[in-house]
Design a protein around this motif. Structure first.
Motif, short mmCIF file in Angstrom:
data_model
loop_
_atom_site.label_atom_id
_atom_site.label_comp_id
_atom_site.label_asym_id
_atom_site.label_seq_id
_atom_site.Cartn_x
_atom_site.Cartn_y
_atom_site.Cartn_z
N MET A 1 0.82 -1.20 0.00
CA MET A 1 0.00 0.00 0.00
C MET A 1 0.86 1.26 0.00
N LYS A 2 1.95 1.25 0.79
CA LYS A 2 2.83 2.42 0.82
C LYS A 2 3.45 2.69 -0.54
N GLU A 3 3.79 1.63 -1.25
CA GLU A 3 4.39 1.80 -2.57
C GLU A 3 3.42 2.43 -3.54
N THR A 4 2.14 2.06 -3.46
CA THR A 4 1.13 2.65 -4.32
C THR A 4 0.95 4.13 -4.04
N VAL A 5 0.90 4.49 -2.77
CA VAL A 5 0.77 5.89 -2.39
C VAL A 5 1.98 6.68 -2.87
N GLU A 6 3.14 6.07 -2.76
CA GLU A 6 4.37 6.73 -3.22
C GLU A 6 4.34 6.97 -4.73
N ILE A 7 3.90 5.99 -5.47
CA ILE A 7 3.83 6.13 -6.94
C ILE A 7 2.82 7.20 -7.33
N VAL A 8 1.66 7.20 -6.69
CA VAL A 8 0.66 8.23 -6.97
C VAL A 8 1.20 9.60 -6.61
N GLY A 9 1.94 9.69 -5.52
CA GLY A 9 2.56 10.95 -5.14
C GLY A 9 3.53 11.45 -6.19
N TRP A 10 4.37 10.55 -6.71
CA TRP A 10 5.30 10.95 -7.76
C TRP A 10 4.55 11.45 -9.00
N VAL A 11 3.50 10.75 -9.39
CA VAL A 11 2.75 11.15 -10.59
C VAL A 11 2.12 12.52 -10.38
N LEU A 12 1.47 12.74 -9.24
CA LEU A 12 0.87 14.04 -8.97
C LEU A 12 1.92 15.15 -8.91
N GLY A 13 3.03 14.87 -8.26
CA GLY A 13 4.09 15.86 -8.16
C GLY A 13 4.65 16.24 -9.52
N ILE A 14 4.85 15.26 -10.37
CA ILE A 14 5.37 15.53 -11.71
C ILE A 14 4.35 16.31 -12.54
N ARG A 15 3.08 15.95 -12.43
CA ARG A 15 2.04 16.68 -13.15
C ARG A 15 2.00 18.15 -12.72
N GLY A 16 2.10 18.37 -11.42
CA GLY A 16 2.11 19.74 -10.92
C GLY A 16 3.33 20.51 -11.38
N ALA A 17 4.49 19.86 -11.35
CA ALA A 17 5.72 20.52 -11.77
C ALA A 17 5.68 20.86 -13.26
N ILE A 18 5.14 19.97 -14.06
CA ILE A 18 5.01 20.23 -15.50
C ILE A 18 4.09 21.42 -15.73
N GLY A 19 3.00 21.49 -15.01
CA GLY A 19 2.08 22.60 -15.15
C GLY A 19 2.69 23.93 -14.75
N VAL A 20 3.42 23.93 -13.64
CA VAL A 20 4.06 25.17 -13.18
C VAL A 20 5.11 25.63 -14.19
N THR A 21 5.94 24.73 -14.66
CA THR A 21 6.97 25.13 -15.62
C THR A 21 6.36 25.60 -16.94
N GLY A 22 5.27 25.00 -17.36
CA GLY A 22 4.59 25.46 -18.57
C GLY A 22 4.06 26.87 -18.41
N ARG A 23 3.47 27.15 -17.25
CA ARG A 23 2.95 28.49 -17.01
C ARG A 23 4.06 29.52 -16.89
N VAL A 24 5.14 29.16 -16.20
CA VAL A 24 6.22 30.13 -15.94
C VAL A 24 7.04 30.37 -17.21
N LEU A 25 7.39 29.33 -17.92
CA LEU A 25 8.30 29.47 -19.05
C LEU A 25 7.62 29.86 -20.36
N SER A 26 6.40 29.39 -20.59
CA SER A 26 5.79 29.65 -21.90
C SER A 26 4.39 30.25 -21.83
N ASP A 27 3.89 30.52 -20.65
CA ASP A 27 2.56 31.11 -20.48
C ASP A 27 1.45 30.27 -21.12
N SER A 28 1.65 28.97 -21.22
CA SER A 28 0.61 28.09 -21.74
C SER A 28 0.49 26.87 -20.83
#
Length: 70
Positions: free
Chosen positions: A1-28
């Motif tokens: 169960m911990k491994e699943t939560v960890e994987i979901v955390g990585w996916v959410l974190g990466i999605r958030g980071a991609i969104g922030v960098t898209g907004r900051v660097l290219s305004d899209s």
């Protein structure tokens, strides 16, 4: 169960980071969140990155203690 939560955390974190960098660097929008929510605010991406990073880093921090117990 911990491994699943960890994987979901990585996916959410990466999605958030991609969104922030898209907004900051290219305004899209980048990633998949903008396909679900029309023009999400940048704060949503930051929240996704933080909420995803918390369980991911927690899982990584406890990984060494789990391997020692086995």
């Amino acid at each position: 169960m911990k491994e699943t939560v960890e994987i979901v955390g990585w996916v959410l974190g990466i999605r958030g980071a991609i969104g922030v960098t898209g907004r900051v660097l290219s305004d899209s929008d980048r990633g998949l969140v903008h396909t679900v929510i029309d023009s999400p605010p940048t704060a949503l991406y930051v929240v996704l990155a933080v909420v995803g990073a918390a369980p991911a880093l927690w899982g990584e921090a406890t990984r060494g203690t789990r391997e020692q117990r086995v």
